[in-house]
Design an enzyme around this catalytic site. Structure first.
Site, short mmCIF file in Angstrom:
data_model
loop_
_atom_site.label_atom_id
_atom_site.label_comp_id
_atom_site.label_asym_id
_atom_site.label_seq_id
_atom_site.Cartn_x
_atom_site.Cartn_y
_atom_site.Cartn_z
N GLU A 73 32.53 39.75 39.15
CA GLU A 73 33.04 40.93 39.85
C GLU A 73 32.78 42.08 38.40
O GLU A 73 32.99 41.62 37.26
CB GLU A 73 34.48 40.83 40.01
CG GLU A 73 35.13 42.25 40.47
CD GLU A 73 36.86 42.14 40.91
OE1 GLU A 73 37.36 40.91 40.58
OE2 GLU A 73 37.19 42.96 41.44
N LYS A 147 35.82 45.85 48.28
CA LYS A 147 36.94 45.01 48.17
C LYS A 147 38.10 45.64 48.99
O LYS A 147 38.42 46.82 48.91
CB LYS A 147 37.32 45.22 46.62
CG LYS A 147 38.50 44.20 46.21
CD LYS A 147 38.50 44.25 44.79
CE LYS A 147 39.85 43.23 44.07
NZ LYS A 147 39.78 43.25 42.62
N CYS A 181 33.31 37.11 50.69
CA CYS A 181 34.68 37.97 50.48
C CYS A 181 35.21 37.98 48.86
O CYS A 181 34.97 37.11 48.27
CB CYS A 181 35.38 37.49 51.62
SG CYS A 181 36.48 35.94 51.24
#
Lengths: 332, 332
Positions: A73, A147, A181
């Site tokens: 991330e 997100k 995800c």
């Protein structure tokens, strides 16, 4: 089990069967088994360096046999609300407006791999998102996931982080050939992905929500004692809970779960937890690492999912007469 | 968070607010903090001995300050399909027809404690259930919960256990002042209990689903190596996954989770895993034990739940616009 339990109604719409894995066209048989590469990268304030550095790691992973490579991330920017607007890129415009994703597109076709490109701050109009791009072996953008659950936490005097100060939340779960995800705190999302037939959940994550040396110290303390006082409990969650969460998401939903974190930099404003991990559908930890920069290469075998679901047929044991989970967007 | 996300619609009907803990009449202020006792008992084929032995453990726990005492799953009988019909009791008839629950009623009023009576095989008409009884400080039966998800697993040549061969599944989630449930594999049930305002989930469990020395050996192997081959992976789940599952159920639903297992008896037909545990809402392991007989005494503080939910308001961050969980019986 009696059909009076209506297991098929525990998911609305009904859960899809696990799809047959896609063909590997190069070798023309189903791609049940492949190698995944998790690149746990150091991230600096120098964006150009971050992009070059990520490229090198992806190439290394591919040379080691990875056919699917996952980045952390926010790998092109420090993890802070101050940095997000500065480092954000216009992904839809692409090219010079998004050097980070331009690199991903280039290297995916060059190495003939799929890239789950961690995430970068995305600018779209006057909004910012925390966005993950997936590129196929042809270098084309296969999916863009924003997100969905922003991370807002407030333990006064201890930890405060408010992603919603600068970021906007995404509106859609994203599923591609390789299901992907974020938002690991929300079990519902993992349940929905499983119902949509995902084989693998990818959670690129900056797993540590701390913002300074106080928290780093707490982390250390929690790490030493396993348990900490109430003030440090959140850190226990970060330490003990994260790996457990991966494991339980995998077991509950009977699929693979991969996470990829930035490497830890104790001098950074935001200190990442590291410990990128691949967990299998039996809750087995297939591969993991410590907090330093590292590339994990591990094998995924989708046929194990069928086996797991045959051995312990949780979907048939659900009680649609007692509870039902609705996947709103799939129902519409 | 924008109200466009409809977090209040992520549970149908909407989640209840966390109820104020009940008054402790003896000291007339809300009972936020109390001690729980988890009795990890040895179980033998001698039912009379099992009842006396459990009584002694409950009395010990109460003398150590426990106000809520939890027993293991199937504590009055060996854990096998052959034994269930033989050891089953008619709980509704009570008295001589159910010496196990008669003892629980007696000791709860005698020691002025609440007992979550693990479970025993229950006979009701021509059906058998795996049933947990909860007794109040007045010795009255407060709730009777029949296991909802029977455990049927089949890994050919490795592990086969079919509870549904002899048992019938219960039809109703059960919530009492001290929320109680089984069926830990099903995240939906924990979600429903949390939505109904439970502070604590109790999972009395015989955590090891093995039936003989082969599995015991596998257990040992898994224990030694942390990871095992695919044949042994289910055991890894039992070993590594169970504690993780407790932890994640607690964190996901922001409540306390307690489990209570029989002690391990390597010579028994069914070898229990032990490791009874109390986990708090931050995922912190508050107390645990090994596999031998033991009584765990630990403190529960319900005010921590409020704190946890304020610090990290997951219910407000849910996305009712993307997913909804329906609690069927509460909606009716």
């Amino acid at each position: 089990m009696s059909s009076a339990f209506k297991p098929e109604q525990a998911r609305i719409p009904p859960a899809l069967a696990l799809p047959t894995p896609p063909l590997n066209k190069a070798i023309s048989f189903p791609l049940f088994t492949f190698k995944i590469g998790l690149c746990q990268l150091t991230v600096t304030p120098d964006k150009e360096r971050n992009i070059k550095h990520a490229r090198k790691a992806i190439e290394d992973a591919a040379q080691k046999g990875a056919q699917l490579v996952v980045l952390p991330e926010i790998w092109n920017s420090p993890y802070s609300n101050d940095s997000f607007p500065v480092y954000a890129e216009d992904i839809d415009a692409g090219h010079d407006a998004s050097p980070s994703t331009a690199m991903l597109a280039e290297v995916s076709v060059q190495m003939k791999i799929v890239i789950v490109g961690g995430s970068i701050p995305e600018r779209c109009g006057d909004k910012l998102y925390n966005t993950c791009c997936v590129f196929g072996t042809d270098g084309k953008l296969k999916a863009k996931h924003r997100k969905i659950h922003l991370f807002d936490i407030d333990i006064p005097g201890k930890i405060t982080f408010t992603e919603s100060k600068t970021l906007t939340a995404g509106e859609t779960p994203t599923i591609v050939d390789t299901g992907i995800c974020h938002d690991i705190s929300f079990q519902e999302l993992a349940m929905i992905y499983a119902s949509r037939g995902a084989h693998l959940l990818c959670y690129p994550g900056a797993f540590n929500m701390t913002t300074g040396p106080l928290h780093w110290e707490l982390l250390q303390r929690a790490s030493s004692f396993g348990l900490a006082s109430i003030n440090g409990l959140f850190l226990v969650l970060v330490l003990a809970g994260l790996t457990s969460t991966l494991l339980v998401r995998a077991v509950d939903n009977q699929l693979y779960v991969a996470t990829c974190s930035p490497a830890r930099d104790a001098g950074a404003g935001y200190v990442a937890w590291g410990h990128s991990t691949l967990v299998g559908p039996f809750g087995e930890m297939i591969a993991t690492t410590e907090h330093d920069e590292d590339i994990i290469i591990a094998e995924i075998d989708y046929s194990v999912l069928e086996q797991r679901r045959t051995n312990l047929p949780l979907p048939k044991q659900r009680r649609g007469d007692l509870y039902r989970l609705i996947d709103i967007q799939r129902r519409e």
